[in-house]
Design an enzyme around this catalytic site. Structure first.
Site, PDB file in Angstrom:
ATOM      1  N   LYS A  81     -27.227 -15.443  42.103  1.00 30.70           N
ATOM      2  CA  LYS A  81     -27.090 -15.539  43.161  1.00 30.70           C
ATOM      3  C   LYS A  81     -27.607 -17.005  44.012  1.00 30.70           C
ATOM      4  O   LYS A  81     -28.863 -17.271  42.845  1.00 30.70           O
ATOM      5  CB  LYS A  81     -28.621 -14.648  44.155  1.00 30.70           C
ATOM      6  CG  LYS A  81     -28.853 -14.284  45.046  1.00 30.70           C
ATOM      7  CD  LYS A  81     -29.666 -13.461  45.014  1.00 30.70           C
ATOM      8  CE  LYS A  81     -30.043 -13.711  47.276  1.00 30.70           C
ATOM      9  NZ  LYS A  81     -30.828 -12.122  47.680  1.00 30.70           N
ATOM     10  N   SER A 156     -30.147  -8.830  51.334  1.00 30.43           N
ATOM     11  CA  SER A 156     -29.875 -10.070  51.341  1.00 30.43           C
ATOM     12  C   SER A 156     -28.644 -10.476  50.136  1.00 30.43           C
ATOM     13  O   SER A 156     -27.783 -11.378  50.163  1.00 30.43           O
ATOM     14  CB  SER A 156     -30.983 -11.002  50.697  1.00 30.43           C
ATOM     15  OG  SER A 156     -31.838 -10.948  49.722  1.00 30.43           O
ATOM     16  N   SER A 180     -33.637  -6.176  48.199  1.00 32.93           N
ATOM     17  CA  SER A 180     -31.842  -7.263  48.657  1.00 32.93           C
ATOM     18  C   SER A 180     -31.779  -6.836  47.333  1.00 32.93           C
ATOM     19  O   SER A 180     -30.200  -7.808  47.193  1.00 32.93           O
ATOM     20  CB  SER A 180     -32.592  -8.610  48.212  1.00 32.93           C
ATOM     21  OG  SER A 180     -32.909  -8.789  49.686  1.00 32.93           O
TER      22      SER A 180
END
Lengths: 487, 493
Positions: A81, A156, A180
């Site tokens: 990420k 997210s 997330s």
């Protein structure tokens, strides 16, 4: 037809690499070419460096040839990420503010992945500064759900879940502040684990809410999550909130722990707002456990209704302070319109941050302000203690808690315009962060329209072994995460 | 202190002063990062991802800084908090890389305590009045970077950012510029004594802000306070406070009103100007730093630090007065420099003549060091050698004038006093008893008039014999031995 390399599991590929049936270069090439083929429609990556990945793969193959393999992750392409620092690679947090920022250092998980021999592959899209539940808050572009390109992948860590589901990585890392990792895992049909707070170092993780953030693995199977967690977990001198605990061999423990588990079903997690198809799929998972001889009993987490409020006070307060460093002075976006230093702050931050980030900074600044602190921040901390106590009380009678991960399956891109409606996506995941507990989302089927569904297992503090074993008991038989979308 | 009115009808005012003193802790690394500390390095070289607040960087407590503040607290008699935690003080300024400062809000490491001060006595030979100024707290925080302003832009150097910094807050218990001066002098000496800081104000290692108000004598309520900043030498602190007290008194006497504000004092011009008013004060939005865990300071930790605490200057002074019976003036020179006091004690212990050793140090050693612009650490005369010199003089082997000569050479060469005296032929001839006795006999024989006077009871007549003896001895005879030998011979003649 055999499963293509890019859709195989980490465990399988590790086995095949160990047997020299394939090379890391071959595997990495397969992942890269798959990415080139589907990325135009998925858009999971913010940036990727194929040459760098291929060089890492070659190094891995050389190690293996020299008899110096570093274990199951050696040679496996793992996506990160874009909130985790990788030396000499962009670190944008999907924000205009950091659009041109290149990290001069490796985060601790990055160092550990390198030490385990993983091929670090790409910077994965997310909501800006990890604030959001759909990855639509990325300043660069939205990411599509590989199961339905008109839908969001969750957030997210939506880039991490979408890349995995689309075969653009073998495993990925996400970060989870209020759900997330778990929510996008559920929405993309993969496994996502949020470890106990303090198990995985946050050094090198772009901070959103320091007391809630945790990095965790996203994988196709629970077994893969156990392998990846083992590589990144453990005490780190550079993170004062990192726990001094022994890290067991999570993968080996999967086989040793066969249950049956006492499973608690928190009644507050099955109320209004839960999609019937999701409810039904989760109920089938519960039935499966019952069939394994597990005792399933209702439990209550009475302060659940306050989780969302508590979270949006604590998380935004911490964010308002954590994001103060993005001021255009030392690095990051700097406005060219500024007249003086105060104006430089205003203009750079006005131009550099997106709407959701600004909303949370304003909220957080407000709740910490003189005269409001006691009523908001201090009170929220007290409620947080009560929320944690709810969980610990429940764990006196059960081993794990089972809930839906997300109240709804993937929704359409652009569908949720009201921030509050978006916040409700995390209603089942937020309490876990406030309580600092480990929790995993396990895929458990599909809706009638083919969208993935996941259930969540929540474990005792630091009982990742028990949690993974319980999840594995379901996953090894059902293996929904091995299903592949047609792209 | 009451401030006399400028006209007979005016009110007498009392000043009330509280000081906030920032002291940089001498530590190898920064308070929340592993990069080193220092002064005068190339700008922005003492930095790392943590100091520069790069995305993802996290602070980690440097325990050496905590040791230092605990030591400061123990030296000043503070209560050491069993638990201390870290808070974020949020404000935007380019010298603060995170735009928040890690500090301590409600649980500082040290609470209470006091600083003992001495005010000027009636003369420099007489000890002045002592007072104990109570402290509110001492907390630990991180220093900020340094800005330098050009004509069109400003530059920032983060080398200083993250240096461990203590903030020592006094109660509003000082009442004059002189008391503030004495407070800082004593506090500074204590910090240097403890090895906590070098307190070099030119390098910003000690910085002081003063909160000053005045009130009519007898009034209990505090007046409106004014904060005075940028007092960057101890003299400027004294002058700035005196100036501010005068300003406030003059303002009230004109019928004016004192407004709560922060003022900047310019020591070179002796003037001050307003920086900001109360309305412009920041809301720092303090909250506990979630990146750092609260820290428990247990008894064992405190005891470990206590074992390293030195005797404080005033305690030492009282002991020197008592134990060595030194005059106040000597103690007031010796005790303020820990190394000098240690030097004295070693030399005094070795020679058993404390006052003589003290005089040599205060008069001769310090003079030579001053001339050579050298420090005690660079001094080539060891306490043992000074003690030997004292012993040589005491035994009569060296007369004072020769000893001074010997000392000068000791200072230059580091050689032992005996060796120098031999080399230069400065030793008294006392050791050779036969020769001395013969010179004495000759002198008595040559001066029957003096002999008669002496026998008649005029004791001072003995001096008449000494000159020829000294002449025969080429000045090297030990006067005491000459006197003794003459008396013995005279008694028998």
């Amino acid at each position: 037809m055999p499963v293509p390399l890019h859709f195989q599991t980490l465990a399988e590929l590790a086995d095949r690499l160990a047997k020299r049936e394939i090379s890391s270069l071959e595997l990495t090439r397969a992942v890269i070419s798959r990415t080139e083929a589907v990325e135009k429609s998925v858009r999971a990556f913010n940036s990727r460096d194929a040459a760098d990945a291929l060089a890492q793969a070659e190094a891995s193959d050389a190690r293996r040839a020299a008899g110096q393999s570093r274990g199951p992750l050696d040679g496996i392409p793992v996506g990160l990420k874009d909130v985790i620092a990788v030396k000499d690679q962009p670190l944008t947090a999907s924000s205009r503010m950091l659009a041109n920022f290149v990290s001069p250092y490796d985060g601790t998980v990055t160092t550990r992945l390198r030490r385990a021999g993983a091929v670090l592959w790409g910077r994965l899209n997310c909501d800006e500064f990890a604030m959001g539940s759909s990855t639509e808050n990325s300043a660069f572009h939205p990411t599509s759900n590989p199961w339905d390109l008109t839908c969001v992948p969750g957030g997210s860590s939506g880039g991490s879940s979408a890349a995995l589901a689309a075969g653009e990585a073998i495993a990925t890392l996400g970060s989870d502040t209020g759900g997330s990792i778990r929510q996008p895992a559920a929405l993309c049909g993969v496994v996502g684990l949020k470890p106990t707070y303090g198990l995985v170092s946050r050094f090198g993780l772009v901070a959103y809410a320091s007391s809630l953030d945790q990095i965790g693995p996203m994988t196709r199977t629970v077994e893969d999550a156990a392998i990846l967690l083992g590589a990144i977990a453990g005490h780190d001198e550079r993170d004062s909130t990192s726990l001094r605990v022994e890290i067991p061999d999570y993968r080996a423990e999967l086989a040793g722990r066969r249950g049956p588990w006492r499973i608690g079903i928190p009644r507050e997690y099955f109320g209004a707002g839960l999609d019937p198809e999701v409810a039904a799929a989760v109920e089938r998972a519960v039935e499966y456990y019952r069939g394994l001889g597990c005792e399933v009993r209702p439990v209550s987490l009475p302060h659940t209704e306050h989780c969302l409020d508590t979270y949006y006070i604590i998380a935004t307060a911490e964010a308002s302070s954590n994001l103060a460093r993005y001021d255009g002075v030392r690095y990051g976006h700097r406005s060219t319109k500024a007249k003086d230093i105060v104006d430089l702050y205003f203009q750079s931050r006005a131009e550099g941050f997106g709407a959701e980030v600004k909303r949370r900074i304003i909220l957080g600044t407000y709740v910490l302000s003189s005269g409001y602190y006691d009523a908001f921040y201090l009170r929220a901390q007290k409620v947080r203690t009560l929320i944690r106590r709810d969980f610990l009380d429940a764990f006196r009678g059960v081993d794990v808690l089972l809930t839906p991960t997300s109240p709804i399956p993937a929704f359409k891109l652009g569908e949720k315009t009201d921030p509050l409606a978006m916040y409700l996506c995390d209603i089942y995941t937020i309490g876990v962060n406030l309580a600092g507990l480990p929790a995993i989302s396990v895929p458990c089927g599909f809706t009638g329209t083919g969208l993935p569904i996941g259930f969540q297992l929540i474990g005792r503090p630091l009982d990742e072994s028990g949690l993974l074993a319980a999840a594995h008991a379901y996953d090894r038989v059902h293996a929904w995460g091995r299903k592949t979308p047609s792209l | 202190m009451s401030l006399s009115p400028s006209s007979p009808s005016a009110t007498c005012y009392e000043a009330v002063i509280g000081l906030e003193v920032h002291v940089q802790i001498k530590a190898a690394s920064k308070v929340f990062a592993s990069v080193g500390t220092g002064y005068g390095h190339e700008p922005n070289t003492l930095t790392d991802p943590v100091v520069l607040a790069l995305p993802g960087a996290l602070p980690v407590m440097n325990k050496a800084a905590l040791d230092a503040i605990i030591k400061a607290g123990l030296l000043l008699g503070c209560r050491i908090s069993p638990v201390c935690k870290w808070d974020r003080k949020n404000y935007f300024y380019p010298d603060s890389p995170k735009n928040y400062q890690i500090s301590q809000y409600d649980l500082p490491v040290c609470l209470g305590g006091e600083v003992e001060i001495e005010l000027a006595g009636p003369s420099r030979n007489v000890m002045g009045e002592h007072k104990r100024i109570p402290l509110t707290r001492i907390h630990l925080e991180e220093d900020v970077g340094k800005l330098s302003h050009g004509t069109i832009d400003s530059l920032v150097d983060y080398n200083r950012a993250g240096t461990p910094l203590m903030e020592i807050v006094s109660e509003p218990a000082l009442h004059s510029a002189e008391e503030a001066y004495a407070y800082l002098t004593s506090l500074r000496a204590t910090m240097i004594y403890g090895g906590i800081s070098d307190c070099d104000m030119e390098k910003g290692q000690l910085r002081c802000d003063a909160n000053i108000s005045i009130r009519p004598v007898g009034e209990k309520k505090l007046g409106t306070k004014v904060e005075l900043k940028n007092l960057n030498s101890i003299s400027f602190v004294r002058d700035g406070i005196a100036h501010e007290i005068r300003r406030q008194v003059a303002l009230l006497e004109r019928g004016g009103v004192i407004t709560q504000e922060t003022r900047d004092y310019d020591g070179t011009t002796g003037t001050s100007q307003s920086l900001r008013s109360k309305e412009e004060a920041h809301d720092y939005r303090y909250f506990p730093d979630p990146d750092l865990m609260p820290l428990a300071v247990d008894e064992a930790w405190k005891e470990r630090i206590r074992a390293t605490c030195p005797e404080l200057p005033f305690h030492k002074q009282r002991r020197f007065l008592e134990q060595y019976q030194l005059p106040y003036t000597l103690t007031s020179v010796l005790v303020w420099d820990r190394a000098l006091a240690d030097y004295f004690e070693e030399a005094a212990g070795l020679c058993g003549k404390a006052q003589a050793a003290g005089n040599w140090i205060v008069n001769d050693l310090l003079r030579e060091l001053g001339n050579a612009k050298a420090t005690l650490a660079e001094c080539r005369v060891a306490p043992r050698q000074l003690a030997e010199l004292v012993k040589l003089v005491d035994a009569g082997t060296l007369i004072t004038a020769s000893a001074r000569e010997v000392f000068t050479e000791m200072f230059a060469t580091g050689d032992d006093p005996g060796v120098i005296a031999d080399r230069r032929g400065l030793k008294s001839a006392a050791a050779d008893g036969n020769e001395l006795e013969q010179w004495c006999r000759d002198s008595i024989a040559a001066n029957p008039k003096a002999l008669a006077e002496f026998k008649a009871g005029k004791d001072s007549a003995i001096n008449a014999f000494k000159g020829p003896v000294m002449k025969a001895a080429k000045g090297k005879a030990n006067p005491k031995a000459v006197d003794e030998t003459l008396r013995r011979l005279l008694a028998n003649s």
